[in-house]
Structures are given as structure tokens and as C-alpha cells.
Design a protein around this motif. Structure first.
Motif, short mmCIF file in Angstrom:
data_model
loop_
_atom_site.label_atom_id
_atom_site.label_comp_id
_atom_site.label_asym_id
_atom_site.label_seq_id
_atom_site.Cartn_x
_atom_site.Cartn_y
_atom_site.Cartn_z
N ALA A 108 0.37 -1.50 -0.36
CA ALA A 108 0.15 0.09 -0.03
C ALA A 108 0.55 1.24 -0.18
O ALA A 108 0.70 2.61 -0.87
N GLY A 109 2.07 1.10 0.67
CA GLY A 109 3.04 1.73 1.06
C GLY A 109 3.28 2.51 -0.55
O GLY A 109 3.94 4.10 -1.03
N GLU A 110 3.72 1.30 -1.24
CA GLU A 110 4.58 1.37 -2.59
C GLU A 110 3.56 1.94 -3.54
O GLU A 110 4.26 2.88 -4.18
N ILE A 111 2.36 2.03 -3.04
CA ILE A 111 1.39 2.78 -4.34
C ILE A 111 0.97 4.13 -4.31
O ILE A 111 1.36 4.68 -5.15
N LYS A 112 0.78 4.61 -2.29
CA LYS A 112 1.28 6.32 -2.15
C LYS A 112 2.21 6.56 -3.10
O LYS A 112 2.44 7.53 -3.42
N LYS A 113 3.08 5.49 -2.32
CA LYS A 113 4.63 6.22 -3.13
C LYS A 113 4.93 6.61 -4.43
O LYS A 113 4.98 7.60 -4.91
N ALA A 114 4.49 5.87 -5.28
CA ALA A 114 3.89 5.59 -6.67
C ALA A 114 3.96 7.16 -7.13
O ALA A 114 3.52 8.20 -7.83
N GLU A 115 2.20 7.57 -6.40
CA GLU A 115 0.92 8.17 -7.28
C GLU A 115 1.66 9.67 -6.82
O GLU A 115 2.09 10.29 -7.67
N GLU A 116 1.97 10.12 -4.90
CA GLU A 116 3.23 11.38 -5.05
C GLU A 116 3.98 11.47 -6.25
O GLU A 116 4.80 12.90 -6.55
N GLY A 117 5.02 10.17 -6.37
CA GLY A 117 5.59 10.68 -6.83
C GLY A 117 6.51 11.21 -8.54
O GLY A 117 6.81 11.42 -9.07
N LEU A 118 4.68 10.65 -9.35
CA LEU A 118 4.17 10.33 -10.39
C LEU A 118 3.80 12.16 -10.97
O LEU A 118 4.26 13.23 -11.54
N ALA A 119 3.34 12.91 -8.88
CA ALA A 119 2.37 14.48 -9.10
C ALA A 119 4.23 14.88 -8.99
O ALA A 119 4.33 16.25 -9.37
N GLU A 120 5.07 14.52 -8.12
CA GLU A 120 6.08 14.85 -7.86
C GLU A 120 7.33 15.42 -9.17
O GLU A 120 7.67 16.15 -9.60
N ALA A 121 7.36 14.28 -10.13
CA ALA A 121 7.76 14.39 -11.67
C ALA A 121 7.32 14.98 -12.01
O ALA A 121 8.22 15.55 -13.39
N THR A 122 5.87 15.33 -12.32
CA THR A 122 5.47 15.91 -13.55
C THR A 122 6.16 17.64 -13.17
O THR A 122 5.80 18.22 -13.83
N LYS A 123 5.78 17.41 -12.17
CA LYS A 123 6.06 19.35 -11.90
C LYS A 123 7.52 19.17 -11.93
O LYS A 123 7.51 20.17 -12.45
N GLY A 124 8.43 18.51 -11.57
CA GLY A 124 9.59 18.91 -11.61
C GLY A 124 10.26 18.84 -12.78
O GLY A 124 11.16 19.72 -13.06
N LEU A 125 9.40 17.93 -13.59
CA LEU A 125 9.78 17.56 -14.80
C LEU A 125 9.38 19.58 -16.39
O LEU A 125 10.36 19.94 -17.11
#
Length: 735
Positions: free
Chosen positions: A90-107
Motif C-alpha cells: 500500500a505504501g508503494e502505491i501511495k509513493k508511486a502516486e506522489e512520485g508521479l505528481a512530483e515528477a510531472t511538476k519537476g519536469l
């Protein structure tokens, strides 16, 4: 043996106390069936073997409890691990969602930064011609550095020459001042030496006066001494004259007395002769044998002996007066001779003067002569110093003149060196000016500083270019990485499952709380097992040692009671006493040889075999056998004299036994102190007979006593008499 028994008893007690402490440290197991046994063990009422069995049962029970707790904790660990797996997913899924949002903003942000860095990189690339110009200036400046080295060498040489010139100039100035000082010093010395030429002559004159004054002072001192001697002679003459007068009067009185007694003695000769005549004896004057009218002697007529004594007194007094008269005459002659001698010397030293003034004038003349002597001594020392100074100046003037010549020579050499240095400095100055025209800076240091600044600027521009290139490359890499991560996270979220995170978290917390309680119980059981096992091991170890000590103590105690005579129901005879009994019997046997003799065969000593009771120590008690009535009684019933003879016999028996048993030991001397006063005449005779027998074979027996009868029986004596004034006087009597 007794101390060893006591030590073992103490050791056993200490071991027992140690075991009790270990039992006290045991931790009971909560088991209602064993509570009473635990209480007995803690109170020390349970035997050691049962206590050990109780602890072993408790340990077995705790070990089973530990196994059960370990099993429950392992099952909980598996359950918690499964929950952690789900929570991790469950933590990995949540991290993946947060990571996707963060990566989009960082790009988006990195793409903007990449555009700015591209513009900056192009600007740095356009500055390449400026960087090339700086490099060319650095090369040109470095090529001219060698000329700066030559320039610095010339400047340094010039500075050295200038310093040398200053030094030589200063030396020349010093030599000039030294020359002036020497000229002035030589002039002053020559002026001073002129004033000192007569020093030696004046000194000799003063010494001559000093010798004369010394002779005068000696004459005056001798005269003063003669006057003192003359006064002493006059005093002695006066005393002798007074003694003579007294002796003359005494001789005259003795003469008158003697003449009077002699006349009286002559006047009474007939009466004295009549006293010696008897009828029929012829008279020594007339020859008659009949003496009808005898002369009588006066009552105050002296005896011939008194007359002779008076004559001796008179002759002695007259001799004393004559002796004093002769001595006074001799002293009077010396006084006259001394006075004539003094008059002659006074005329030589002082001239005419009254005799009464002579002593004071001599004293004044001596004082005056001493003052003049001090003055002359001071003047002689002064002239001696002037003479020494004269000799010193004669020595120093040539040395100073020689030194002045050396200074002038040095000044000439310095003038030559100064001229050479001035020429060298001029040439160096011209060379320095010529090189300086081709240089842009005053020194090599300034040129090197300029090169450093150019290199610094070149490096800064190069670093700026490299920094922009590095940032551009890094930013482009980050943009590529973010694009790849966004793609991967998007694919991962498409395949993820739904998990109830809250429910799984609650399950985990409940399992961990249960595990914590089980761990606490397990820790308590482990601690109890460790504590009880350690105590059990120590109890077993100490109990084994305690049994060994107890066993040893029992047989040592038995030996100790035997050796110390403490066995119940038997006589109280210690081992030491038992050994002494053997020697005591031998001593008594030898003592009885003397005791039988001294008691006239009446008494014999015997060691008592049986004690009065079994409670007191026995073995060395002594009885006496009375052969007159056939009884045996304790030795304390003997009288004072009999006790003394018994004690003396035992002492002699001990002496014989020591010499017999100990090889090499020989008792050559024995002293008996007091005790004889309590003996009657027969006993005293018997005791002296025994002691006299001991003196055979070069043995010495000394008796210390106040008994008067012993003085008659002992030939050689040391008599000590107390003095009234304190202390004592010793007298040796040896016929």
C-alpha cells in the motif's frame, strides 16, 4: 591443634552463612503448591538437599514456560510480517502516486531551467577571443621575468656595496675619534709623569724617618717597661721590709723568752739534780754518798724539753728574719741599679725632668711617636702609589704611541677601500638604469603579481564556461530522467491492487502490543532462570566445600580435645603436660638424691598420679612422702625451711637433667638467693654439705644471704655494705 579446630569451625560457619545468603537471593516461582517450601528455604528451615531439589523443580518449570512464550512470540512475528507486506504494498502505491505528481511538476521546472542554461552557454562560448588574448599576455610577461632577476641581482649588489661603504665610513670615523683620544691620552700621561719623578726619592726619605721613629718608639716603650719594673721592685721591697720588721720583732720576742727560760733552767739545776739522787748514790758534784740538805726545784722552772723547744722557735724566727733581711737587701740593690739605668736613658730621650713627671712624659712621647708613625706610614703608602703610577705610565706611553701608529695605518687602508666601493656603486647604478628602461614594472614581484591576476582571470573565465557546460549537461540529464520516471510510474499504477490501509494498521498494532507483553513475561522468566541457576550452582559448590570442612573439623576437634585434655569423663591432661610429666619424673628422681640428704632421709618428692577431680587440669601436681611416719601428703604442707630445701633440690635436679639430656651444655655456675634464714642449724649444715659437694669438678656455687652463720662456713666472700651517704661499698674476702 586447638587453634586449627577453632579456625575450621569459623570457616564452616562462614560457609554456612554464605550458603544462606545464596538461598536468600533465590527468586520464587508463582506456584501455590511450592509456596510453603519456598518460605522454609528462605527461613533456613529446609535442608540443603531439599532446597537444591526445590530450585531444580522451579528451573524446570520456568524452562517450559520459556519454550511456550518463545512459540507464541514466533507466531506473532509471522503474522506481523504478513501485515507489513500488505502495508508495504500500500505504501508503494501511495509513493508511486506522489512520485508521479512530483515528477510531472519537476519536469516542467527543469525544462524552464534548461532553456536559460542554453542561452548562458552560448554567451560563454562567444568570450573565447578574450580568453585567448589573456593567455598571450601571460606568455609575454613570463618571458621577461629573467630580466627582472638580473635587475634584482644588480640592485642587491648595489645595496651590499652601499652597506659596505657605510660600514667602512663608520670605521674610518671611529678610527679618527680613536686617534684623537690616543693623542690626548698620551699628552696627559706625559704631563702626569713629570709630576711623579720625585716619588721614589720622597719614599726613601720617609722610610728613613720611619726607621728613626721606630727606634725612638722602641726606646720609649723599653723605658716605660723599665719604669713599670722599677715600680714593681719598689713595691716588692716595701713588702719585704714590712715582713722583715714583723719577723725581726717576732725573733726578738722568741729570743727574750728563750733567754729567760734558759736562765731559770740554769738557776734550778741543783734542784733538778737533787731529784735524781738516792741515799748511798755518790753526788755527781761533790761525790758524797750522804745528802743531808738537798736543793729544791722552783715551781716555774722549765723542763729541758720545753727549753729546747723554745730554742728551736727562737732559732727558726731568727733564720726567717735573716732570710728576709738578705732578700730585702738584694731587692734594694736591684732597685738602685734599675733607677740609675733609667736616669741615663731619660737624659738620652727626654732631657732634664723631675722624676715625678717621667712616667707621664714617657706616655705622651709614646703616643706622639705612634701618631707620627701612622702619618709616616700613610705618606709612604702615598709615595708608593705615586711610584707605582710612575712605573705604569712609563709602560703605557710606548704602548699608546704604538697603538696610535696602528690607527693611522688603518685609516689609510680604509681610505683606499672607500674609493674602490664608490667606483663600484657608480658602475652598478648605470647598469640598473639601462635594464630598467625595458621593464614595465619596478620589480619582479610586481610582474609576478600581474601574471597571477591574469591567470586568475583566465581561470575564472574557464571555470565559468565549464560550470555552464556542466549545469547544462546535468539539467538535460535530469529532464530525460524525469520523463523516464513518469512513464514507469504510469505503467505501475495501472497494475496496482486496492488495500485497506487503516484496517491492516490496526491489526499490526494489536499484534505488536500482544508481542510486547509476551516479551516482558519472557524477560522475567529468563532473569529468574539466570538468577536461580547462578544461585543453585553456588549453593552446590559451597555446600560441597562446607561438607568437606565439616568432616575435617569433626576429626580435628576430636584430636584437639584429646591433646588439650578436654575428653569428657577422663583426666584433664594436655599433650604438652604429658610430655612435661616424663621430664618432670626424671627431674624429681635426681632432686630426691639431694632432698633425702638435706632432710636426713625423712622426705622424698613424688609426682601425683591422679587428679583431685576430672574438671581441672592435672599431671604436674607434687606430693611429699614422709618416711618417718609412712604418709604421703601435698607438698604445700611442708614448713618454710623444708620448702626451701625442696625447692633447692628441684633446682639442682633440673640442672643435672639439663646437663644430662642436652649434649654440650655444662652449667659451671649456680647462684642461690636467700632462703637460708628459715633453716635450723642441722638443716643449714645439711644444705651446706650438699652445696659443697656441687663445687667439686670446678663448679662455682654462689650464695646470696644475710645469715651471719654462713660467713663462718664460706671462705671466699664478697661483702656488700650500705653507706650512710648513699650507695654501697664492696669488699672481697679471700683468705
Amino acid at each position: 591443634m586447638k587453634s586449627e579446630s577453632t579456625r575450621l569451625n569459623n570457616e564452616y560457619t562462614e560457609l554456612k552463612r554464605s550458603v544462606d545468603q545464596y538461598v536468600e537471593s533465590l527468586t520464587p516461582v508463582s506456584d501455590h503448591g511450592l509456596d510453603s517450601d519456598w518460605n522454609k528455604a528462605k527461613a533456613g528451615d529446609l535442608p540443603i538437599a531439599e532446597t537444591i531439589d526445590l530450585v531444580e523443580k522451579a528451573l524446570l518449570q520456568d524452562k517450559k514456560t520459556k519454550e511456550n512464550l518463545d512459540k507464541q512470540i514466533a507466531e506473532l512475528d509471522e503474522k506481523i510480517a504478513d501485515i507489513n507486506t500488505l502495508l508495504g504494498q500500500a505504501g508503494e502505491i501511495k509513493k508511486a502516486e506522489e512520485g508521479l505528481a512530483e515528477a510531472t511538476k519537476g519536469l516542467a521546472e527543469k525544462q524552464k531551467s534548461l532553456s536559460v542554461l542554453c542561452i548562458a552557454l552560448e554567451d560563454q562560448q562567444n568570450k573565447q577571443p578574450q580568453r585567448d588574448a589573456i593567455v598571450q599576455r601571460i606568455v609575454t610577461s613570463k618571458d621577461k621575468l629573467a630580466q627582472y632577476d638580473e635587475f634584482e641581482v644588480l640592485k642587491k649588489n648595489k645595496d651590499i656595496k652601499n652597506e659596505d661603504l657605510d660600514e667602512k665610513t663608520n670605521l674610518k670615523n671611529i678610527q679618527i675619534e680613536l686617534s684623537k683620544t690616543l693623542v690626548e691620552s698620551i699628552h696627559n700621561m706625559k704631563t702626569e709623569i713629570e709630576t711623579l719623578k720625585d716619588a721614589q726619592t720622597q719614599k726613601l726619605k720617609l722610610i728613613n724617618l720611619q726607621e728613626k721613629l721606630k727606634e725612638k718608639l722602641e726606646s720609649l716603650t723599653s723605658l716605660y717597661k723599665s719604669l713599670s719594673e722599677y715600680e714593681t721592685i719598689l713595691k716588692e721591697l716595701t713588702e719585704l721590709q714590712a715582713e722583715y720588721t714583723s719577723a725581726s720583732k717576732k725573733a726578738e720576742g722568741a729570743q727574750n723568752k728563750y733567754m729567760h727560760m734558759n736562765q731559770s733552767f740554769l738557776d734550778n739545776q741543783a734542784g733538778i739534780l737533787a731529784l735524781t739522787l738516792n741515799d748511798g748514790d755518790p753526788c755527781p758534784v761533790c761525790g758524797s754518798t750522804l745528802h743531808p740538805n738537798l736543793a729544791t726545784k722552783s715551781e716555774d722552772a722549765p723542763e729541758e724539753a720545753d727549753l729546747k723547744k723554745a730554742k728551736k722557735i727562737y732559732e727558726a724566727a731568727q733564720a726567717k728574719a735573716n732570710e728576709l733581711s738578705a732578700s730585702a737587701g738584694e731587692i734594694n740593690g736591684k732597685a738602685k741599679e734599675k733607677k740609675e739605668s733609667i736616669k741615663i736613658r731619660i737624659m738620652e730621650l727626654l732631657g732634664e725632668c723631675a722624676y715625678e713627671e717621667i712616667l707621664s712624659k714617657v706616655e705622651d712621647s709614646i703616643l706622639q711617636a705612634k701618631e707620627e708613625a701612622k702619618y709616616l706610614e700613610k705618606e709612604i703608602n702615598s709615595q708608593d702609589e705615586r711610584s707605582k703610577r710612575y712605573d705604569e705610565l712609563n709602560k703605557w706611553i710606548p704602548l699608546k704611541e704604538s697603538e696610535l701608529e696602528k690607527v693611522k695605518q688603518t685609516m689609510g687602508e680604509l681610505d683606499k677601500l672607500i674609493a674602490t666601493l664608490q667606483t663600484d656603486i657608480k658602475n652598478l647604478t648605470e647598469s640598473i638604469d639601462k635594464i630598467k628602461q625595458n621593464l614595465l614594472f619596478e620589480s619582479k614581484t610586481q610582474a609576478q603579481d600581474e601574471i597571477k591576476q591574469l591567470e586568475k582571470k583566465k581561470n575564472e573565465m574557464q571555470k565559468a564556461l565549464e560550470s555552464i557546460q556542466k549545469e547544462h549537461t546535468a539539467c538535460k540529464s535530469e529532464v530525460d530522467a524525469l520523463q523516464g520516471r513518469i512513464k514507469a510510474l504510469t505503467e505501475q499504477l495501472k497494475e496496482a491492487k486496492d488495500i485497506d490501509l487503516l484496517s491492516e494498521t490496526q491489526k499490526k498494532e494489536q499484534s505488536e502490543e500482544r508481542k510486547m507483553k509476551l516479551n516482558d513475561s519472557l524477560s522475567a522468566v529468563k532473569t529468574r532462570i539466570y538468577t536461580n541457576q547462578m544461585a543453585l550452582d553456588r549453593i552446590k559448590k559451597q555446600s560441597n566445600v562446607m561438607c568437606e570442612v565439616e568432616e575435617k573439623w569433626m576429626w580435628v576437634k576430636a584430636l584437639s580435645n584429646t591433646a588439650n585434655g578436654n575428653i569428657s569423663g577422663k583426666e584433664k591432661i594436655m599433650l604438652e603436660t604429658y610430655v612435661q610429666m616424663t621430664y618432670f619424673d626424671r627431674i624429681i628422681t635426681r632432686a630426691n638424691l639431694r632432698f633425702m640428704t638435706m632432710s636426713g632421709g625423712q622426705y622424698e618428692l613424688k609426682r601425683r598420679i591422679e587428679a583431685e577431680n576430672n574438671r581441672s587440669q592435672s599431671g604436674l601436681e607434687l606430693d611429699v612422702i614422709d618416711h618417718y611416719n609412712g604418709t604421703q601428703r601435698i607438698v604445700k604442707t611442708l614448713s618454710g625451711g623444708e620448702s626451701f630445701k625442696a625447692s633447692l633440690s628441684l633446682a639442682l635436679g633440673l640442672s643435672d637433667e639439663i646437663q644430662s639430656s642436652a649434649g654440650g651444655i655444662k652449667l659451671d655456675t649456680m647462684f642461690v638467693d636467700e632462703g637460708f634464714g628459715c633453716l635450723d642449724d642441722d638443716s643449714l649444715q645439711q644444705a651446706m654439705k650438699v652445696l659443697a659437694g656441687l663445687t667439686q669438678g670446678n663448679r662455682l656455687v654462689g650464695i646470696i644471704s644475710h645469715v651471719g652463720e654462713l660467713k663462718e662456713k664460706i671462705e671466699k666472700q664478697i661483702v656488700v655494705t650500705k653507706e650512710k651517704s648513699g650507695g654501697s661499698k664492696v669488699r672481697i674476702v679471700c683468705p
